[in-house]
Scaffold this motif. Structure first.
Motif, PDB file in Angstrom:
ATOM      1  N   UNK A 135       0.817  -1.225   0.000  1.00  0.00           N
ATOM      2  CA  UNK A 135       0.000   0.000   0.000  1.00  0.00           C
ATOM      3  C   UNK A 135       0.845   1.267   0.000  1.00  0.00           C
ATOM      4  N   UNK A 136       2.168   1.165  -0.156  1.00  0.00           N
ATOM      5  CA  UNK A 136       3.048   2.328   0.017  1.00  0.00           C
ATOM      6  C   UNK A 136       2.731   3.440  -0.970  1.00  0.00           C
ATOM      7  N   UNK A 156       0.322  -3.892  -7.239  1.00  0.00           N
ATOM      8  CA  UNK A 156       1.241  -4.355  -8.271  1.00  0.00           C
ATOM      9  C   UNK A 156       2.392  -3.378  -8.472  1.00  0.00           C
ATOM     10  N   UNK A 157       2.093  -2.083  -8.477  1.00  0.00           N
ATOM     11  CA  UNK A 157       3.142  -1.084  -8.647  1.00  0.00           C
ATOM     12  C   UNK A 157       4.086  -1.054  -7.446  1.00  0.00           C
ATOM     13  N   UNK A 158       3.543  -1.215  -6.244  1.00  0.00           N
ATOM     14  CA  UNK A 158       4.386  -1.205  -5.043  1.00  0.00           C
ATOM     15  C   UNK A 158       5.348  -2.382  -5.047  1.00  0.00           C
ATOM     16  N   UNK A 172      10.709  -5.038  -6.413  1.00  0.00           N
ATOM     17  CA  UNK A 172      11.351  -6.157  -7.116  1.00  0.00           C
ATOM     18  C   UNK A 172      12.364  -5.663  -8.138  1.00  0.00           C
ATOM     19  N   UNK A 173      12.022  -4.644  -8.896  1.00  0.00           N
ATOM     20  CA  UNK A 173      12.934  -4.137  -9.925  1.00  0.00           C
ATOM     21  C   UNK A 173      14.175  -3.515  -9.296  1.00  0.00           C
ATOM     22  N   UNK A 174      13.998  -2.739  -8.242  1.00  0.00           N
ATOM     23  CA  UNK A 174      15.134  -2.069  -7.627  1.00  0.00           C
ATOM     24  C   UNK A 174      16.088  -3.051  -6.957  1.00  0.00           C
ATOM     25  N   UNK A 186      10.601   3.964 -17.063  1.00  0.00           N
ATOM     26  CA  UNK A 186       9.155   4.211 -17.068  1.00  0.00           C
ATOM     27  C   UNK A 186       8.665   4.568 -15.664  1.00  0.00           C
ATOM     28  N   UNK A 187       9.244   3.931 -14.662  1.00  0.00           N
ATOM     29  CA  UNK A 187       8.892   4.258 -13.283  1.00  0.00           C
ATOM     30  C   UNK A 187       9.179   5.725 -12.982  1.00  0.00           C
TER      31      UNK A 187
END
Length: 424
Positions: free
Chosen positions: A282-283, A312-314, A319-321, A343-344
């Motif tokens: 929920x960040x 999903x975005x949180x 995960x990507x970082x 894109x982020x």
């Protein structure tokens, strides 16, 4: 399994170990020849230079009406408070040389000018030093003004001084093609003469700490030595030695930039993992509800209204970082994650209203862009430029046709595995 009695009589014991040691030595020799014989990643260093110079330039122009409140005499962080802090942390800023409003205007104007010149790649050795002085002076004058991107610009301004970031896509590269050397003309010596006078003044008046005084003196002496060798012995051993040293420093600087980017994402990702709001997904909901971070309230409300999308975005951000530093040597996965991170940052610029932070991070990410993509991008830009100017009888070579590189440093070498271009 080969028994002792079946071993060929001509094969000596330990021959495999000797061959292995010889192979390691040969590989080390090839690696040393590469890092000393060429400035790796010329296109990556150029796009980093353009990205950070452009970001800082746009920021200074955007905040020009508010410059006095941000860094000048009308700010809440007064000159006296800044002086006390700098006396304790010994940060570098020339704005502490005087509290005169005129001196502030001069420094701000020179910061704008040096950013524009570095963006164009004009006399880059000198303008990169001016750019660094401008960035450090303004940011250290008011340390509480910034959005996170200023820290990245702060670091990269120092690292860019170490790199040969004008080998391509610069006015220096064009001058080298036309006149045979990027240091041709009298503008370079004149600019370094002015810088030398300023450095001398700062040293005599105590405006520089010992460390900065030594650093600036070394830069000035090396620039003078380079100019003399380039002018009087362009094909001699002295120039060859300076090229080797410059290549070593450049490649070390590029490695530091790549390591810095990996550290930024690794620390950001692992700190997020420890936060309960990131753990429950929920960040991203909370900043979307803040007026300060909502330039488009309707769009922010639309995104915050979807719990699934926020989750999903949180999780995707974390995960990507966390994963990116572990994928830099796998080009396919690295390029996918690199695109997602860019894109982020575009999303952060649009949804949270932090365009300069996003531009700074995208410029830092660009050090990992593949050379093939940068060559394609440069070719498209050159084609658009020629189309805009119309047909010309004598057209300059495009960015993918630069001839100012040393033998063996062209894009065909940069795209091979093992170079900065292939990893980046």
């Amino acid at each position: 399994m080969v028994r002792r009695g079946d071993r060929h009589p001509d094969v000596l014991p330990g021959a495999g170990v000797v061959d292995g040691v010889s192979g390691v030595r040969a590989a080390a020799g090839r690696a040393l020849a590469k890092v000393t014989g060429q400035a790796l990643g010329p296109y990556q260093s150029a796009v980093v230079r353009i990205g950070f110079a452009g970001t800082w330039l746009f920021f200074l122009l955007r905040e020009f009406p508010h410059r006095h409140e941000l860094y000048g005499p009308d700010g809440p962080w007064s000159w006296e408070l800044a002086r006390r802090l700098i006396d304790s942390n010994h940060a570098f800023t020339v704005l502490m040389w005087s509290d005169s409003p005129l001196w502030f205007e001069i420094v701000y104007a020179l910061s704008v000018l040096s950013s524009a010149l570095l963006l164009l790649g004009w006399r880059t050795r000198a303008t990169s030093v001016l750019f660094m002085v401008g960035v450090l002076s303004l940011q250290n004058r008011s340390v509480f003004m910034g959005d996170g991107g200023d820290n990245v610009i702060h670091l990269m301004a120092i690292y860019l001084v170490l790199t040969r970031c004008a080998r391509v896509w610069s006015l220096d590269a064009r001058r080298a093609r036309r006149l045979g050397t990027a240091s041709a003309g009298s503008a370079g010596p004149a600019l370094w003469g002015v810088l030398g006078a300023v450095f001398a003044y700062g040293s005599v008046t105590g405006g520089f700490s010992t460390g900065w005084m030594v650093a600036f003196a070394a830069l000035w002496v090396l620039a003078a030595l380079w100019w003399m060798v380039d002018r009087y012995e362009p094909e001699g051993e002295g120039r060859a030695v300076l090229d080797v040293l410059a290549n070593l420093v450049h490649n070390a600087g590029m490695l530091v930039i790549m390591t810095e980017v990996c550290l930024i994402y690794a620390t950001a990702g692992w700190y997020k993992i420890q936060g309960s709001r990131w753990q429950d997904g929920t960040a991203l909901y909370y900043p979307l509800g803040l007026d300060y971070f909502a330039p488009w309230p309707g769009l922010s409300a639309l995104l915050a209204g979807s719990g699934t999308l926020v989750m999903l975005l949180s999780y995707g951000t974390v995960a990507v970082q966390v994963a990116f530093p572990f994928t830099v040597f796998n080009r396919r996965i690295k390029n996918v994650l690199l695109g997602l991170m860019m894109l982020e940052h575009v999303g952060i610029a649009v949804l949270l209203g932090l365009p300069f932070f996003s531009l700074a991070m995208i410029a830092a990410d660009a050090v990992f862009l593949p050379t093939a993509f940068l060559l394609w991008l440069g070719a498209r830009a050159a084609a658009l430029r020629r189309r805009g100017r119309g047909p010309a009888p004598d057209q300059e070579p495009g960015p993918d046709q630069d001839q100012d590189q040393e033998p063996g440093t062209g894009p065909e070498r940069e795209a091979r595995p093992g170079t900065v271009g292939s990893v980046a």
